[in-house]
Design an enzyme around this catalytic site. Structure first.
Site, PDB file in Angstrom:
ATOM      1  N   ASN A 418      25.146  25.781  -5.724  1.00 35.79           N
ATOM      2  CA  ASN A 418      25.595  24.402  -5.876  1.00 35.79           C
ATOM      3  C   ASN A 418      26.984  24.236  -5.270  1.00 35.79           C
ATOM      4  O   ASN A 418      27.954  24.825  -5.756  1.00 35.79           O
ATOM      5  CB  ASN A 418      25.645  24.019  -7.361  1.00 35.79           C
ATOM      6  N   GLU A 419      27.060  23.506  -4.171  1.00 35.74           N
ATOM      7  CA  GLU A 419      28.307  23.023  -3.576  1.00 35.74           C
ATOM      8  C   GLU A 419      29.233  24.119  -3.054  1.00 35.74           C
ATOM      9  O   GLU A 419      30.427  23.873  -2.857  1.00 35.74           O
ATOM     10  CB  GLU A 419      29.061  22.113  -4.562  1.00 35.74           C
ATOM     11  N   ASP A 420      28.718  25.301  -2.815  1.00 34.08           N
ATOM     12  CA  ASP A 420      29.600  26.361  -2.315  1.00 34.08           C
ATOM     13  C   ASP A 420      29.952  26.189  -0.843  1.00 34.08           C
ATOM     14  O   ASP A 420      30.995  26.700  -0.395  1.00 34.08           O
ATOM     15  CB  ASP A 420      28.970  27.740  -2.553  1.00 34.08           C
ATOM     16  N   SER A 466      23.112  23.264  -2.068  1.00 30.49           N
ATOM     17  CA  SER A 466      22.960  21.845  -2.382  1.00 30.49           C
ATOM     18  C   SER A 466      24.355  21.258  -2.571  1.00 30.49           C
ATOM     19  O   SER A 466      25.093  21.701  -3.448  1.00 30.49           O
ATOM     20  CB  SER A 466      22.127  21.647  -3.651  1.00 30.49           C
ATOM     21  N   HIS A 487      24.920  14.953  -1.958  1.00 31.26           N
ATOM     22  CA  HIS A 487      25.555  14.647  -3.238  1.00 31.26           C
ATOM     23  C   HIS A 487      26.452  13.445  -2.986  1.00 31.26           C
ATOM     24  O   HIS A 487      27.397  13.532  -2.204  1.00 31.26           O
ATOM     25  CB  HIS A 487      26.389  15.821  -3.743  1.00 31.26           C
TER      26      HIS A 487
END
Length: 825
Positions: A418-420, A466, A487
């Protein structure tokens, strides 16, 4: 195999003092101490701050274990733990038999030589994950940063533990330790089955199910392998060598019943059974095809899931751990959350990467309900090390979890994190030397996670992060709506108006959200009446976003008149949240097939808190979840104002063409119908169609004096929707008087007396009342509807099913009704 279940009573010992309290397995340190009266409830007030030292201590779980001679006579005797959280040494009769350093790995320790016949002592010594993380940080050649939150255990990205245990912008910092999953002593002499998973080959009228069994053998040999899938079966002899082995077998299912996502058909499951030697393993499998379609087109890169040849618009939310204290989790709470998702027409949840790989019950529950899973690996909002030891631990983790879970029909996608990717640009260190950190990112995410997923589950797509635009693309998908998943946080984080949702066309939006306060009933569980003020210390403690309460209040000023009193503030925050997400979802659904997924942040909470959830910690539905049941409906009539024009859209997710009747009315706030038009509402299967559009000025000379009412008639079904032509604060809302009549008994069967334990509520109003909300005080239960518009001359019936028996008189006293005009004088 002989097996002794080690669930149940243990002792928890504080290593530094030797003091002990009773504990249970599965369980955690904080829950045991709370049950023993050693600490206050960390969820109440600001008690969380008083228990931070627990995570810096070392703790031991201890118990006695009786072992008889037949167990010791087996060739292999092992202690098995599904989840040790996190740094643990296992000792049997004082002898160390092994260590664990990753809570996402199943640990098995050879204990045959350490055991004796009769009474034995098992001790699991947990070293502080917080102190271990700090020690790991000191070893690094350069810093590896992570996002920090108001109450934070540092360096959480250096240990393989639930990342949000260390604190998040919606969750507490409670660095629990413990034996969080199943534990057993297993003795065997032939083979031990470790994994059972499947691949499928679909023909015209058959499905060939290839069943794989991975097993450990104590010695070379041969055993019969028998497999059944429903009524179909196959059997063969399998030869094996000592150590790890794999065997496969094909089973042909004739005239298969397919598994479908929620709203598209039955999620049929077949019983899969495996007999191998003395062991039997059971699973349930759904027969279906699934592909992620990423195609270049004139708008960018598409992203849609195709199940059994049908393109599915994914509707749902993001899933986080449903309790910060694992011991408080229960099957009943889990089932309620999944039922709530299903009832709101959700067909996908995203298992978020800062949480955990869930229990087996979660995945079987999603299988049974037809809920697809976008499944992150457990990395979030951080950079991560790429040291050999860290990469080795992650490889073992991913290999275990993918093999453990891949038989589930519900899993649609494996996602790296997530969002890395975004995190590469968040920190001074990575901005200064991005090459260093992007190499580490690639070594971890592609070199280990992606590689192992490809190897262990070639039937599914690996999506690198993501949000992202796919493998090999490191672009910014927070603001780029053209490729892959997005996102979109500009409304919450940047304070843009809700109309900003109209400015983007995401191909798939896997995160977006808006906060609200929980209900007053939930607030009372952590705050006293004297704390019922938005800026009180307790209220701010249960708001983890640094500017959360300010963002809510500032948005009020854009759309609403300021509410009178704390109760109206809480209610209006939920109205605002529901309106925000409704605005986004209805618009994006109408853009299909360009947009093919909306997963809002977030479904559930880990503790009672002000957050983005649509379901509160105690399981109560916020107004958002009631709204979701309408805006995720398979057949949706909606409207919006964009560039001075009102558009009316019909969205059809059903598998067949719809022919319906739509009525669009312009209604004054006194209830007078100013204009009405009937529309032929047709839409082909899986489509969105514009039915009509008008300039706002053609509908109302003064937009603040009227609203648009939408009614859809499809067979015997009726649904309704509304659109304000001006902000509610500018609109001339009538001071509607809503009355509620309550009787015992809900839906009545012919000749029957109604549903027992259910209250029927009949509501009427003398003028249009908006965002009508029923509140039941301290009586918990389920309302059949909430957050709706009530027009004069039209009664609305709502049912309430309490969780425990309550008298009609008590319920009447507890029930209150609130609507938008009530919030200000």
């Amino acid at each position: 195999m002989k097996s002794i279940d080690l669930a149940g009573a243990w002792r928890l010992v504080q290593v530094s003092t030797g003091e002990s309290v009773p504990a249970v397995v599965p369980g955690d340190t904080h829950s045991a101490l709370l049950a023993a009266g050693k600490i206050p409830d960390p969820y109440r007030g600001t008690n969380e701050l008083d228990v931070q030292g627990i995570g810096r201590e070392d703790w031991a779980y201890e118990r006695e274990l009786d072992v008889d001679a037949p167990v010791l006579q087996e060739r292999r005797v092992e202690l098995s733990f599904d989840c040790l959280d996190t740094f643990a040494e296992v000792l049997v009769n004082g002898t160390s038999v092994g260590r664990a350093d990753n809570m996402f790995v199943r640990w098995t320790f050879d204990v045959k030589k350490a055991l004796r016949e009769g009474r034995n002592t098992v001790r699991v010594l947990f070293t502080s994950a917080e102190r271990t993380a700090a020690a790991e940080a000191r070893k690094l050649r350069y810093p590896v940063p992570h996002v920090r939150y108001p109450i934070q255990s540092p360096h959480r990205n250096l240990v393989r533990k639930v990342q949000c245990h260390s604190g998040w912008d919606w969750g507490p910092c409670l660095m629990v330790a413990g034996i969080s999953g199943a534990a057993s002593l297993d003795a065997w002499s032939d083979t031990r089955v470790d994994y059972v998973y499947t691949e499928q080959k679909h023909g015209r009228d058959t499905v060939v199910v290839r069943v794989f069994v991975e097993f450990e053998a104590a010695q070379a040999g041969e055993q019969a392998l028998r497999v059944t899938v429903g009524d179909a079966s196959a059997e063969k002899k399998v030869r094996f060598e000592p150590g790890a082995n794999r065997a496969g077998m094909d089973v042909t299912v004739e005239r298969p019943r397919l598994w479908w996502p929620n709203g598209h058909g039955e999620p049929h499951l077949y019983d899969l059974k495996v007999w191998f030697g003395t062991q039997q393993a059971s699973r349930q499998v759904g027969l279906r095809t699934l592909e992620l379609v990423n195609k270049e087109d004139k708008s960018g890169l598409s992203m849609q899931f195709r199940v059994n040849g049908v393109d599915i618009f994914c509707k749902g939310a993001n899933w986080i751990p449903y309790d910060a204290l694992p011991q408080r989790e229960s099957l009943a709470r889990l089932e309620h959350l999944l039922d709530s998702a299903q009832q709101a027409h959700m067909n996908m949840l995203r298992v978020w990467g800062g949480g955990r790989y869930e229990t087996d019950s979660f995945y079987t529950g999603c299988d049974r309900r037809g809920i697809l899973l976008w499944h992150d690996m457990m990395f979030s909002c951080a950079l991560y090390p790429a040291t050999p030891s860290f990469l080795s631990s992650v490889e073992r983790e991913v290999r275990h979890q993918v093999k453990r879970l891949r038989h589930h029909a519900c899993i649609a996608l494996w996602c790296g994190n997530n969002e890395d990717v975004g995190a590469l640009t968040w920190f001074p260190e990575s901005k200064k030397d991005r090459d260093r950190y992007i190499v580490d990112y690639d070594r971890l995410n592609e070199g280990v996670v992606g590689r192992v997923v490809d190897e262990c589950d070639p039937t599914r797509t690996f999506w690198p992060s993501s949000p992202s635009a796919g493998r090999g693309d490191y672009s910014d998908n927070w603001h780029d709506d053209r490729r892959g998943d997005m996102h979109y946080w500009s409304v919450w984080h940047e304070g843009k108006p809700f109309s900003a949702y109209y400015d983007v066309t995401p191909r798939f939006c896997s995160e977006f959200g808006y906060q609200s306060f929980p209900s007053l009933r939930t607030i009372r569980t952590y705050a006293a009446p004297e704390d019922f003020n938005v800026t009180s210390p307790v209220m701010e403690h249960h708001q983890r976003h640094p500017r959360g309460n300010s963002a809510i209040t500032e948005m009020f000023t854009r759309y609403f008149r300021m509410p009178d009193g704390f109760e109206n503030f809480v209610y209006l925050s939920q109205v605002q949240q529901a309106l925000a997400i409704k605005t986004a979802v209805e618009y994006w659904r109408s853009l299909r097939p360009l947009c093919m997924g909306t997963l809002y942040w977030q479904l559930n909470d880990t503790w009672p808190v002000c957050s983005w959830s649509s379901i509160e910690y105690d399981g109560s539905w916020k107004l958002l979840h009631h709204a979701a049941r309408r805006f995720f409906s398979p057949l949706l009539l909606c409207a919006w104002v964009k560039d001075g024009e009102v558009s009316v859209m019909l969205v059809n997710d059903l598998p067949s063409e719809v022919r319906a009747r739509a009525v669009v009315s312009v209604v004054g706030f006194d209830g007078t119908v100013l204009r009405e038009q009937s529309l032929d509402a047709r839409a082909s299967a899986g489509s969105a169609r514009r039915l009509a559009s008008w300039p706002v000025s053609d509908l109302a000379e003064r937009p603040e004096n009227a609203f648009v009412h939408l009614a859809l008639e499809h067979g015997s079904q009726r649904s309704y929707n509304e659109l304000f032509l001006a902000e509610p604060k500018r609109s001339a809302l009538a001071a509607a008087r809503v009355t509620a009549e309550v009787v015992a008994g809900g839906r009545r069967a012919p000749g029957g007396s109604g549903a027992p334990g259910v209250f029927a509520i009949r509501l009427v109003s003398d003028a249009p009342a908006f965002h009508v909300a029923l509140e039941t005080g301290d009586i918990q239960g389920e309302l059949s509807d909430n957050d709706f518009t009530l027009l004069p001359g039209t009664a609305r019936s709502v049912e309430f099913r309490p969780h425990v028996a309550v008298t009609l008189e008590k319920f009447r006293r507890s029930l209150s009704v609130r609507h938008l005009r009530d919030t200000y004088t």
